[in-house]
Design an enzyme around this catalytic site. Structure first.
Site, short mmCIF file in Angstrom:
data_model
loop_
_atom_site.label_atom_id
_atom_site.label_comp_id
_atom_site.label_asym_id
_atom_site.label_seq_id
_atom_site.Cartn_x
_atom_site.Cartn_y
_atom_site.Cartn_z
CG HIS A 1 -2.64 -0.52 14.99
ND1 HIS A 1 -2.57 -1.88 14.67
CD2 HIS A 1 -2.01 -0.44 16.24
CE1 HIS A 1 -2.22 -2.64 15.38
NE2 HIS A 1 -1.87 -1.85 16.65
CE1 TYR B 1 -2.39 -4.38 9.34
CE2 TYR B 1 -2.41 -2.42 8.28
CZ TYR B 1 -2.77 -3.74 8.33
OH TYR B 1 -3.37 -4.26 6.99
CG ASN C 1 -8.05 -4.10 0.93
OD1 ASN C 1 -7.23 -3.18 1.38
ND2 ASN C 1 -7.49 -5.38 1.07
CG HIS D 1 -2.00 -1.15 1.06
ND1 HIS D 1 -3.15 -0.93 0.80
CD2 HIS D 1 -1.82 -2.60 1.66
CE1 HIS D 1 -3.98 -2.03 1.00
NE2 HIS D 1 -2.83 -3.01 1.43
FE1 HDE Z 1 -2.50 -4.42 5.53
N1 HDE Z 1 -0.79 -3.76 6.11
N2 HDE Z 1 -2.03 -6.48 6.14
N3 HDE Z 1 -4.26 -5.43 4.89
N4 HDE Z 1 -3.04 -2.71 5.01
C1 HDE Z 1 -0.43 -2.59 5.86
O1 HDE Z 1 0.86 -1.08 7.44
C2 HDE Z 1 -1.02 -6.82 6.83
C3 HDE Z 1 -4.71 -6.62 4.97
C4 HDE Z 1 -4.37 -2.57 4.54
O2 HDE Z 1 -3.13 3.61 3.91
C5 HDE Z 1 0.91 -2.31 6.35
O3 HDE Z 1 1.16 0.88 7.56
C6 HDE Z 1 -1.04 -8.13 7.30
C7 HDE Z 1 -5.91 -6.90 4.69
C8 HDE Z 1 -4.55 -1.06 4.09
O4 HDE Z 1 -1.34 3.40 5.26
C9 HDE Z 1 1.26 -3.52 7.07
C10 HDE Z 1 -2.14 -8.53 6.75
C11 HDE Z 1 -6.49 -5.63 4.55
C12 HDE Z 1 -3.03 -0.72 4.20
C13 HDE Z 1 0.08 -4.53 6.88
C14 HDE Z 1 -2.55 -7.69 5.82
C15 HDE Z 1 -5.41 -4.67 4.32
C16 HDE Z 1 -2.23 -1.77 4.72
C17 HDE Z 1 1.83 -1.78 5.32
C18 HDE Z 1 -2.38 -9.92 6.85
C19 HDE Z 1 -8.24 -5.21 4.08
C20 HDE Z 1 -2.64 0.85 3.98
C21 HDE Z 1 1.86 -0.16 5.72
C22 HDE Z 1 -2.86 -10.64 8.09
C23 HDE Z 1 -8.98 -5.51 5.21
C24 HDE Z 1 -2.97 1.36 5.16
C25 HDE Z 1 1.31 -0.16 7.20
C26 HDE Z 1 -2.59 2.90 4.84
C27 HDE Z 1 -0.98 -1.64 5.21
C28 HDE Z 1 0.03 -5.83 7.19
C29 HDE Z 1 -3.76 -8.09 5.41
C30 HDE Z 1 -5.57 -3.39 4.25
C31 HDE Z 1 2.56 -4.16 6.71
C32 HDE Z 1 -0.02 -8.94 8.30
C33 HDE Z 1 -6.95 -8.25 4.81
C34 HDE Z 1 -5.54 -0.27 3.54
O5 HDE Z 1 1.51 -3.46 8.58
#
Ligand code: HDE
Length: 718
Positions: free
Chosen positions: A346, A369, A155, A82
């Site tokens: 987060h 997060y 999402n 992202h």
């Molecule tokens: Fe994320 N995801 N994600 N994700 N995600 C990140 O956090 C993570 C998942 C989503 O505009 C990271 O700050 C794991 C689902 C958005 O700043 C990180 C898993 C959904 C954003 C991270 C998921 C999301 C992130 C990267 C599996 C939809 C952007 C930078 C368990 C419900 C937020 C950050 C923004 C961002 C981890 C799966 C949505 C690495 C471990 C499911 C919208 O922490």
């Protein structure tokens, strides 16, 4: 209130506690002498201090050292996923008290407004990648509630690729560019992604969404949002209800077509970012309604899937969506880095009344997060950054660390007697406004095993496929063919086709035929035949053309009166008409009755950047346009992308089905060339000559705009 670039108009003037808080941190352009970081006034920032005019630079030059050092440290790590995003501020407004379901203060009162910051993103590409790639879009909302920050990090698709967070690093390593050559940027059409997915059948449902037009939105303003996981609402007396969150755009759900998305990526890589920014600057504030699907605790296991499994959605036919509020985005950030880049979301930022379920994907996210911000934002004090600060009071014993902004005095431990044991703990008894975890009974063996209730990976993929309109199905097949057709390893292509046979044999066969894989045998999994109307974009169009952008192609000799009339008629419906001509400036009327200002010169723009195209009236203008290859390409591209196409009197000559290659064939009286309604293909609107021509045209054209696309129109010009 700050003014100038980046500060939106009226939206910035409403009562907004977050905006007031931000104001204290804003630095407005200085009207004073340049200084160093230390406030020392500087005489010259263009020349470093040297020995003689042509001599070496001196280490003593603290000004040059400071300037260069700061510059050298201007970058921080981009988000691991992202990374590319755009954001805006606004407010959420509750429609009614939800006190019977949750004690969350921001949902406690009809009309109560809570400031929000929303960041939209793509997932795969780096910060500088194009907006219109085929990808999932992030939809992360920070609610600055009176009880602290609540982040709904969702999402634009309601399910996910994997079921357990421990698989996330594997998934991301596979989806990101290939490790040896860092290709491709922004997309999933490569071997490692499809290798992983073909071996991980739980990804199949999400792949159906990702290969659908949901992955190529027309605008960030025209996407749904989903919390994906099952969360919990909790009442003041501790009662829980499972909840799924839905954002529904007021403008409806609309997409580009794939060819268009690819061209847009080159013509304007910032297409979505610009669209969001300009809509807000122009006062067309995007709006979504927040809906919830509610499941009573005792009904947790009453579905033919597990509500803790993030690869499943709850069909709206089984649990309807209840709308509980709306969100309006009405203010652009002022500084991209300070706000959009430093925003830290987060999933574990929850407030009293909102809690988690045991979804293993969510549980892992609740770790990840916070962890990621520590490296990305350089330490534990990122919640003090202006965009991340709650508007609620913050009192704790956390101290020190990189970038500490607060001069704390007094004690920093509990219990203490020196500060009256403050900040004091609320205690375990339930009290309003104090977070208390939902009390659930948990009992079991320590075990590293997926629940059997997570094992059906295909039924909902089939449900999605069955729910698509024919044109949506075609687009899905084409997307699979495109993506898998770029996979070098033939075994991966075949394995993926085999997976698709469990979704629908027709789908698998159609994909196979395009990628050189033998059409598979019909397997044991037969299509169950069920569908859900809520899943098709066909049923989610707005019925309102508001905020669409129309290109009006014109040349000298244009009929200025009808062009101006059209601009003003469509403006009444918030539709923008931009006049495009071969050159900038203005165009002369064929009747010598005035001029038409040109909005943009054709070479600076492109058909894909508009929702529709109209050829202006006036015989001389039409003749020039018909002879111009750029104009013809513009119209043909709009045609191929299924967009509404119109012509004012005389302009019909230029439309593909009518325009002869030789413009000399056009008589001065264009009336005789006006096609009748029965001549016209879907989505083609031509003004009839006469006084009401433009009014009638505007009505019919607005209806065509509201339909968005005409996928059944033959894509090839005849
Ligand atoms: Fe994320 N995801 N994600 N994700 N995600 C990140 O956090 C993570 C998942 C989503 O505009 C990271 O700050 C794991 C689902 C958005 O700043 C990180 C898993 C959904 C954003 C991270 C998921 C999301 C992130 C990267 C599996 C939809 C952007 C930078 C368990 C419900 C937020 C950050 C923004 C961002 C981890 C799966 C949505 C690495 C471990 C499911 C919208 O922490």
């Amino acid at each position: 209130m700050a003014t100038g670039p980046g500060t939106a108009g009226s939206g910035a003037d409403r009562e907004d506690p977050k905006n007031e808080q931000l104001e204290a941190f804003r630095a407005h352009p200085a009207q004073d002498l340049l200084t160093t970081d230390q406030g020392v006034r500087i005489d010259d920032t263009d020349n470093s201090l040297r020995v003689g005019e042509r001599g070496p630079t001196l280490l003593e030059d603290f000004q040059a050292r400071e300037k260069l050092t700061h510059f050298d440290h201007e970058r921080i790590p981009e988000r691991v996923v992202h990374a590319r995003g755009s954001a805006a501020y606004g407010y959420f407004e509750a429609y009614a008290s939800l006190a019977d379901l949750t004690c969350a203060d921001f949902l406690s009162e009809a009309g109560l407004r809570t400031p929000v910051f929303v960041r939209f993103s793509t997932v795969q590409g780096p910060r500088g990648s194009a907006d219109t790639v085929r990808d999932v879009r992030g939809f992360a909302t920070k609610f600055y509630t009176r009880e602290g920050n609540y982040d709904l990090v969702g999402n634009n698709m309601p399910v996910f690729f994997i079921q357990d967070a421990i698989k996330f690093p594997d998934f991301v390593h596979a989806v990101k560019p290939e490790p040896h050559n860092e290709m491709p940027t922004g997309g999933t059409a490569h071997d490692t992604f499809w290798d992983f997915c073909s071996l991980q059948p739980e990804s199949t449902h999400m792949l159906m969404w990702a290969m659908s037009d949901r992955a190529i939105p027309r605008s960030l303003r025209m996407m749904q949002g989903f919390g994906v996981h099952t969360f919990r609402f909790v009442t003041a007396d501790g009662r829980g209800t499972f909840v799924k969150f839905h954002w529904r755009p007021k403008l409806g759900v609309a997409s580009q077509v794939w060819d268009e998305a690819q061209i847009t990526a080159g013509k304007d890589p910032d297409f979505h970012r610009r669209d969001l920014w300009e809509a807000i600057e122009g006062g067309d504030y995007p709006e979504w309604e927040l809906g919830v699907q509610l499941v009573a605790e005792q009904d947790e296991t009453g579905f033919d899937f597990d509500i803790l499994d993030a690869t499943k959605l709850i069909p709206e036919e089984e649990v309807p969506v209840r709308v509980i509020g709306r969100m309006v985005l009405d203010r652009n950030p002022e500084n991209f880095f300070a706000e959009t880049e430093q925003a830290a979301f987060h999933t574990a930022n929850v407030v009293p009344g909102i809690d988690f379920s045991n979804d293993p994907l969510l549980q892992g996210r609740n770790f990840s997060y916070l962890d990621t911000q520590l490296i990305r934002l350089g330490g534990p004090n990122f919640s003090q950054l202006p965009v991340n600060r709650p508007i609620a009071d913050v009192n704790h014993n956390h101290r020190d660390g990189y970038g500490q902004q607060v001069i704390h005095s007094g004690t920093s431990y509990a219990p203490n007697s020196l500060n009256g044991d403050n900040p004091h703990q609320a205690g375990q008894d339930r009290q309003p406004g104090v977070f208390q975890h939902y009390q659930q009974r948990v009992d079991g063996d320590t075990i590293r095993k997926r629940s059997g209730s997570f094992s059906d990976h295909y039924s909902q993929a089939t449900l999605f496929w069955n729910s698509m309109a024919d044109w949506e199905k075609q687009h899905i097949v084409q997307a699979f063919r495109f993506e898998l057709g770029k996979v070098e390893n033939r075994a991966i292509r075949k394995r993926m086709v085999d997976n698709l046979t469990h979704v629908d044999h027709g789908l698998a066969s159609a994909v196979a035929a395009g990628i050189g894989v033998d059409v598979p045998e019909q397997t044991g999994t037969a299509n169950h035949g069920r569908s859900s109307a809520a899943l098709s974009q066909q049923n989610l169009l707005p019925g309102d053309p508001g905020t669409r952008k129309v290109a009006l192609l014109a040349a000298d000799g244009v009929d200025v009166a009808s062009a101006a009339a059209l601009q003003s008629l469509l403006k009444q419906h918030s539709v923008t008409v931009e006049v495009l001509a071969a050159h900038d400036g203005s165009l002369h009327d064929g009747n010598g009755e005035g001029t038409l200002p040109v909005t943009r010169a054709l070479p600076t723009t492109a058909s894909v950047l508009y929702d529709a195209v109209v050829v202006a009236g006036g015989a001389e203008s039409a003749r020039t346009l018909a002879a111009d290859p750029d104009t013809r390409r513009f119209v043909e591209e709009a045609w191929r992308h299924g967009k509404p196409i119109g012509a004012l009197d005389g302009g019909a000559y230029v439309l593909p089905p009518y325009g002869p290659a030789d413009p000399a064939g056009l008589s001065d009286s264009s009336d005789s060339r006006t096609p009748t309604a029965s001549d016209l293909q879907e989505g083609v609107v031509v003004a009839a000559p006469g006084e009401n021509g433009v009014d009638d045209f505007a009505d019919a054209f607005l209806a065509a705009l509201a339909a968005h696309r005409f996928p059944d129109r033959p894509p090839v010009l005849t």
